[in-house]
Design a protein around this motif. Sequence first.
Motif, PDB file in Angstrom:
ATOM      1  N   GLY A 292       0.818  -1.206   0.000  1.00 46.58           N
ATOM      2  CA  GLY A 292       0.000   0.000   0.000  1.00 46.58           C
ATOM      3  C   GLY A 292       0.854   1.258   0.000  1.00 46.58           C
ATOM      4  O   GLY A 292       0.592   2.210  -0.752  1.00 46.58           O
ATOM      5  N   LEU A 293       1.905   1.253   0.821  1.00 45.18           N
ATOM      6  CA  LEU A 293       2.819   2.391   0.859  1.00 45.18           C
ATOM      7  C   LEU A 293       3.511   2.576  -0.487  1.00 45.18           C
ATOM      8  O   LEU A 293       3.710   3.700  -0.960  1.00 45.18           O
ATOM      9  N   PHE A 294       3.856   1.454  -1.122  1.00 40.36           N
ATOM     10  CA  PHE A 294       4.511   1.521  -2.433  1.00 40.36           C
ATOM     11  C   PHE A 294       3.609   2.208  -3.454  1.00 40.36           C
ATOM     12  O   PHE A 294       4.038   3.095  -4.201  1.00 40.36           O
ATOM     13  N   PHE A 295       2.330   1.835  -3.484  1.00 39.15           N
ATOM     14  CA  PHE A 295       1.412   2.432  -4.447  1.00 39.15           C
ATOM     15  C   PHE A 295       1.169   3.912  -4.141  1.00 39.15           C
ATOM     16  O   PHE A 295       0.997   4.725  -5.052  1.00 39.15           O
ATOM     17  N   ILE A 296       1.156   4.272  -2.858  1.00 38.33           N
ATOM     18  CA  ILE A 296       1.015   5.683  -2.505  1.00 38.33           C
ATOM     19  C   ILE A 296       2.206   6.489  -3.036  1.00 38.33           C
ATOM     20  O   ILE A 296       2.048   7.579  -3.588  1.00 38.33           O
ATOM     21  N   THR A 297       3.409   5.946  -2.878  1.00 36.97           N
ATOM     22  CA  THR A 297       4.598   6.654  -3.361  1.00 36.97           C
ATOM     23  C   THR A 297       4.622   6.753  -4.881  1.00 36.97           C
ATOM     24  O   THR A 297       5.145   7.727  -5.430  1.00 36.97           O
ATOM     25  N   VAL A 298       4.057   5.748  -5.572  1.00 40.43           N
ATOM     26  CA  VAL A 298       3.961   5.840  -7.038  1.00 40.43           C
ATOM     27  C   VAL A 298       3.083   7.022  -7.415  1.00 40.43           C
ATOM     28  O   VAL A 298       3.430   7.824  -8.300  1.00 40.43           O
ATOM     29  N   GLY A 299       1.930   7.143  -6.738  1.00 43.71           N
ATOM     30  CA  GLY A 299       1.057   8.286  -7.015  1.00 43.71           C
ATOM     31  C   GLY A 299       1.695   9.602  -6.629  1.00 43.71           C
ATOM     32  O   GLY A 299       1.623  10.594  -7.371  1.00 43.71           O
ATOM     33  N   ALA A 300       2.359   9.624  -5.466  1.00 47.45           N
ATOM     34  CA  ALA A 300       2.979  10.864  -4.997  1.00 47.45           C
ATOM     35  C   ALA A 300       4.184  11.257  -5.834  1.00 47.45           C
ATOM     36  O   ALA A 300       4.567  12.431  -5.868  1.00 47.45           O
ATOM     37  N   GLY A 301       4.808  10.280  -6.492  1.00 46.64           N
ATOM     38  CA  GLY A 301       6.018  10.554  -7.256  1.00 46.64           C
ATOM     39  C   GLY A 301       5.783  11.021  -8.669  1.00 46.64           C
ATOM     40  O   GLY A 301       6.734  11.297  -9.406  1.00 46.64           O
ATOM     41  N   ILE A 302       4.522  11.109  -9.092  1.00 43.21           N
ATOM     42  CA  ILE A 302       4.245  11.591 -10.449  1.00 43.21           C
ATOM     43  C   ILE A 302       4.643  13.061 -10.556  1.00 43.21           C
ATOM     44  O   ILE A 302       4.158  13.911  -9.807  1.00 43.21           O
ATOM     45  N   ASN A 303       5.547  13.342 -11.466  1.00 45.11           N
ATOM     46  CA  ASN A 303       6.050  14.700 -11.660  1.00 45.11           C
ATOM     47  C   ASN A 303       5.155  15.422 -12.667  1.00 45.11           C
ATOM     48  O   ASN A 303       5.270  15.226 -13.880  1.00 45.11           O
TER      49      ASN A 303
END
Length: 649
Positions: A292-303
């Motif tokens: 879950g944390l991994f998927f959150i960081t994927v969303g948060a990492g979108i530039n």
Amino acid sequence: MTGIFLQAFIYLIAAVVAVPIAKKLGLGSVLGYLIAGVVIGPVIGLVGDETTTIQHFAEFGVVMMLFLVGLELEPKMLWAMRNKLLGLGGLQVGLTAAIVMGIALALNQVWSVALAIGLIFALSSTAIVLQTFNEKRLTKTEGGRSAFSVLLFQDIAVIPMLAFIPLLALPELVEQAQSAAAAAADHHEEMSLVAGLPGWALGLVITGAIAGVVVGGHFLSRPLFRFVASSGLREIFTATALMLVIGIAALMSLIGLSPALGTFLAGVVLANSEFRHELESNIEPFKGLLLGLFFITVGAGINFGILFDDFFVIIGLTIGLMVLKAAILFILSLIFKIKGTARWLFTLSLAQAGEFGFVLLSFSMQNHVLPMDVAQLLSLVVAISMFLTPGLFILYDKVILPRFEKSSNDREADEIEEQGSVIIAGVGRFGQVVNRMLTANGVKTVVLDYEATQVENLRQINIKSYFGDATRPEHLHTAGIEEAALLVVSMDNQETTTELVEYVRQTYPNVKILARAFDRGHAYMLRHAGADYVVKETFHSALELGSEALRALGTHPFTVEQQKATFNRIEKDSSEKLYESWMGGEESKSYDTHYQHLFIQLEETIREAMSEDRMDRHSMTEREWTPPPKGYLDDFNDDAEDKSEEKPA
């Protein structure tokens, strides 16, 4: 320290709010995590530069997931899957990598960069697909099994990809990296056991490490787990499970291999272990949180800066990639004869890039294969394709699946060629047993079912059945209800079952109706509608299992049969009073106070009857269970010997 607590709180509250909302809207938990990341990252900016660092930590959820996947795979299962594993998986990876490489070459990329892009985009998201399959219970479907075969091959294929990518290094990027390293006096290198080793030595180290994982997992894990289990402390077993996964991941990193694939291999080795289920239960919570944390960081990492600068290029590449992969998967489904909804599930579920794409992108930049600007653009394509994947599952659920069900069930009813004395409405598990019992005794039956796939499955095993809805009068007429002596109702829907019984009782009063009820309340409804005989689907099987439980606990079989007969008799004797109480209740036919009082009396009556000594009062139904007289077996054997001696030689 305070900053860490605040960041942890932000990530957790985003997940707690977004995921339940996404689940209720039918979007799935993965899309909920991705949306949460976009909101706290690019949208409102609550998280920032630490996202990349947290993502590296959260990738350990992928490592744990592959360990759990490996635990589910026995080596025998892998061998049994070899055709789909190598065929479907191998062709998907090979064709996708080759076509993407060709497109990249056409866009003026260097061949080594084009090949790296092809390998990165050939992979799909194991984390998203498997988690969505589990949530939607699609894992055991034909499409789910086929997709799993491809994902498994992709995960295994990452090992040679990681070994091959460093050979694609661009000379100009290597020179730039060397210049930067020379200029930075405090340059820090990651720990490695293989840095500077020649090729042959590197091969020996890698082979030895893999062999150590396999041999150690097979021979050393059991004594270790037994020793830990003997302590009786669950937290120590949890610590051991984490130690195992983290230790293997660290070993793989030290020799330059993927930690995820190392733990996957360890999981396969431990698949036959008697401690497998305990390992799963201990690792599962950590895996779920980290994923879950991994998927959150994927969303948060979108530039969004890069995205808006090259919006149409990135969106075009993303859609083009997903369409290309879907087309390849659809063609492979035709070749391997994956049919119906399974074909579309297989095609849509794997059309995205995967989390290993981030791993390969990072690895490619570290080894000077991809320029920074290209890697950032590709990272956005991977992230957005993963972000769109839950939408493909929604498309499958809301559009494709209903259309297939409608097309299979909206066909015209079959023309019934012959008629019988018994019509069976509904031929699921319950109806099949009834039909087999009747036909085995020479009774002609007409079997109707409104599930086309069920009818086709029965025809494949030579059970004659017809597609038709027994609740429709014209279908009943075609089945010969006017001449039938008996109607057996065993459909799955409670309301339609009751309506059918009521209709047949009023329209064809001479037809005897036997019906299957789901529970006691449904049995009362069917009886009220006019059924001549009603059986609760779980009553007799539960009674038999309860009797077997008594035998397993040491109760004499004779006593068990007596108790079972007593229980059954009291249930039948009390059914009339309970039914009358139910009928006299409110219009809703709910269980009122009077009914509850009668049911409590029934339970007391059963307990009293069970505690009585009934050895001197055998009923006719129990005669077959009366113990034989003393010496009966000796007399029987003597008689048998005498008769054998009288026979002529």
